[in-house]
Design a protein around this motif. Structure first.
Motif, PDB file in Angstrom:
ATOM      1  N   ALA A  22      -7.711  -4.696  -0.949  1.00  0.00           N
ATOM      2  CA  ALA A  22      -7.821  -4.545  -2.402  1.00  0.00           C
ATOM      3  C   ALA A  22      -6.720  -5.329  -3.104  1.00  0.00           C
ATOM      4  O   ALA A  22      -6.944  -5.931  -4.163  1.00  0.00           O
ATOM      5  N   GLY A  23      -5.519  -5.330  -2.512  1.00  0.00           N
ATOM      6  CA  GLY A  23      -4.423  -6.093  -3.094  1.00  0.00           C
ATOM      7  C   GLY A  23      -4.656  -7.589  -3.024  1.00  0.00           C
ATOM      8  O   GLY A  23      -4.357  -8.327  -3.978  1.00  0.00           O
ATOM      9  N   ALA A  46      -6.515  -0.876   1.754  1.00  0.00           N
ATOM     10  CA  ALA A  46      -5.618  -1.007   0.606  1.00  0.00           C
ATOM     11  C   ALA A  46      -5.092  -2.442   0.480  1.00  0.00           C
ATOM     12  O   ALA A  46      -5.026  -3.008  -0.620  1.00  0.00           O
ATOM     13  N   ILE A  64      -0.861  -0.714  -4.343  1.00  0.00           N
ATOM     14  CA  ILE A  64      -2.208  -0.166  -4.139  1.00  0.00           C
ATOM     15  C   ILE A  64      -2.084   1.280  -3.675  1.00  0.00           C
ATOM     16  O   ILE A  64      -1.628   1.564  -2.570  1.00  0.00           O
ATOM     17  N   ASN A 122      -3.518   4.367  -2.129  1.00  0.00           N
ATOM     18  CA  ASN A 122      -4.614   4.562  -1.190  1.00  0.00           C
ATOM     19  C   ASN A 122      -5.047   6.027  -1.122  1.00  0.00           C
ATOM     20  O   ASN A 122      -5.136   6.620  -0.044  1.00  0.00           O
ATOM     21  N   PRO A 142       0.840  -1.197   0.000  1.00  0.00           N
ATOM     22  CA  PRO A 142       0.000   0.000   0.000  1.00  0.00           C
ATOM     23  C   PRO A 142       0.879   1.253   0.000  1.00  0.00           C
ATOM     24  O   PRO A 142       1.972   1.248   0.583  1.00  0.00           O
ATOM     25  N   GLN A 197      -6.809  -8.864  -5.762  1.00  0.00           N
ATOM     26  CA  GLN A 197      -6.136  -8.925  -7.055  1.00  0.00           C
ATOM     27  C   GLN A 197      -5.039  -9.991  -7.100  1.00  0.00           C
ATOM     28  O   GLN A 197      -4.563 -10.357  -8.179  1.00  0.00           O
ATOM     29  N   LYS A 217      -5.838   1.264  -7.595  1.00  0.00           N
ATOM     30  CA  LYS A 217      -6.206   2.331  -6.665  1.00  0.00           C
ATOM     31  C   LYS A 217      -7.318   1.850  -5.743  1.00  0.00           C
ATOM     32  O   LYS A 217      -8.208   1.093  -6.151  1.00  0.00           O
ATOM     33  N   GLU A 218      -7.241   2.291  -4.491  1.00  0.00           N
ATOM     34  CA  GLU A 218      -8.286   2.021  -3.499  1.00  0.00           C
ATOM     35  C   GLU A 218      -8.573   3.328  -2.773  1.00  0.00           C
ATOM     36  O   GLU A 218      -7.707   3.879  -2.098  1.00  0.00           O
TER      37      GLU A 218
END
Length: 305
Positions: free
Chosen positions: A71-72, A68, A37, A39, A7, A75, A59-60
């Motif tokens: 979100a990673g 963040a 990511i 943030n 992040p 993915q 992006k988060e």
């Protein structure tokens, strides 16, 4: 296959140093990916996509490193998830030794050693000395608190299926809460001294105190919310925290990381200042809770609700 998640928030220059270090890993490049990511940085962190050199970038917008990291994870394609921060520089063998420690050590998560490098010039500040001696000492923290920092952490992917993701409501210390949650769910933790990143130490005392305040705010939020009464992070009594404060002070006075009495005294002073910050916040939250409870009783007595 390993997914490294980083992040980042308004930290382009140090992120580039981190990515260059990951580009020099001894682990085969085809067996790991790096996911950055952003943030909610004010400016574009990656202005030139070629700077990523094959790394993945997302992006988060939800604030907080926990959001963040989540979100990673969504993915990530790896069987192993590795975490570090944009202000960290992983050693060349970081991934290789992290994977080896995780798979050969009968552990579900492994935290590595966090060394410190120092910005500025001249003698080290009290804040830098404190970080160097006390903060993010992974070996001591996992033994005493059962947590690891995501500045240097390797986790088997299955843990997120079993324990859920990081608590995105916490703007700070979501890694403390999640690694403790995994521990109390029965997953095994291990420390690996040979898995190393270098972290930049905070230079100003205000940064240290602000960090302590944020950590206590997160703990108090969890305690009031009572979503998980087993949360060690949320439910540590003041008496135990006082014992840890004394223990940290004795450690600072005895450690070989420092060679001058004046340095040791500075670190002890910062330890006690952080303790005072935690006590002030605890009292503040207690008074807020008490006042809110009294208001609630008055409204009920008056026929409201």
């Amino acid at each position: 296959f390993v997914s490294v998640i980083i992040p980042v928030f308004n930290d382009q220059q140090r992120l580039m140093l981190c990515l260059k270090a990951l580009d020099r890993q001894t682990y085969p490049r085809e067996y790991f990916e790096v996911i950055v990511i952003d943030n909610g940085s004010r400016d574009e962190i990656i202005r030139d996509p070629e700077l990523l050199n094959g790394f993945r970038y997302f992006k988060e917008t939800t604030p907080g490193s926990g959001a963040a990291r989540n979100a990673g994870i969504l993915q990530a394609r790896g069987e192993i998830i590795a975490f570090t921060d944009s202000d960290c520089i992983p050693a060349p063998g970081w991934i290789e030794k992290g994977v080896e420690s995780l798979l050969n050590g009968n552990n579900d998560m492994v935290g590595g050693r966090i060394d410190y490098h120092f910005g500025g010039s001249g003698k080290l500040s009290a804040a830098q000395l404190y970080d160097h001696v006390i903060y993010l000492d992974q070996e001591r923290h996992v033994k005493r608190y059962h947590f690891f920092a995501t500045a240097n952490l390797f986790v088997k992917r299955k843990l997120f299926d079993a324990c859920g993701f990081f608590d995105a409501r916490l703007k700070y210390a979501s890694d403390v809460e999640w690694t403790q949650r995994a521990f109390f769910s029965g997953f095994r933790q291990g420390y690996a001294d040979q898995v190393v990143v270098s972290h930049e130490a905070k230079a100003r005392l205000t940064q240290i105190l602000k960090r302590a305040w944020k950590a206590m705010e997160s703990a108090r939020f969890l305690k009031r919310d009572e979503t998980d009464p087993r949360s060690f992070f949320a439910c540590v009594p003041l008496s135990r925290r006082t014992g840890w404060l004394i223990d940290d002070s004795l450690y600072a006075l005895q450690t070989r990381k420092l060679d001058r009495l004046t340095q040791r005294i500075k670190v002890v002073a910062v330890i006690f200042l952080c303790g005072i910050v935690r006590i002030i916040l605890s009292v503040k939250c207690w008074m807020t809770d008490r006042f809110s409870g009294q208001n609630h009783k008055q409204v009920v007595a008056a026929g409201g609700l």
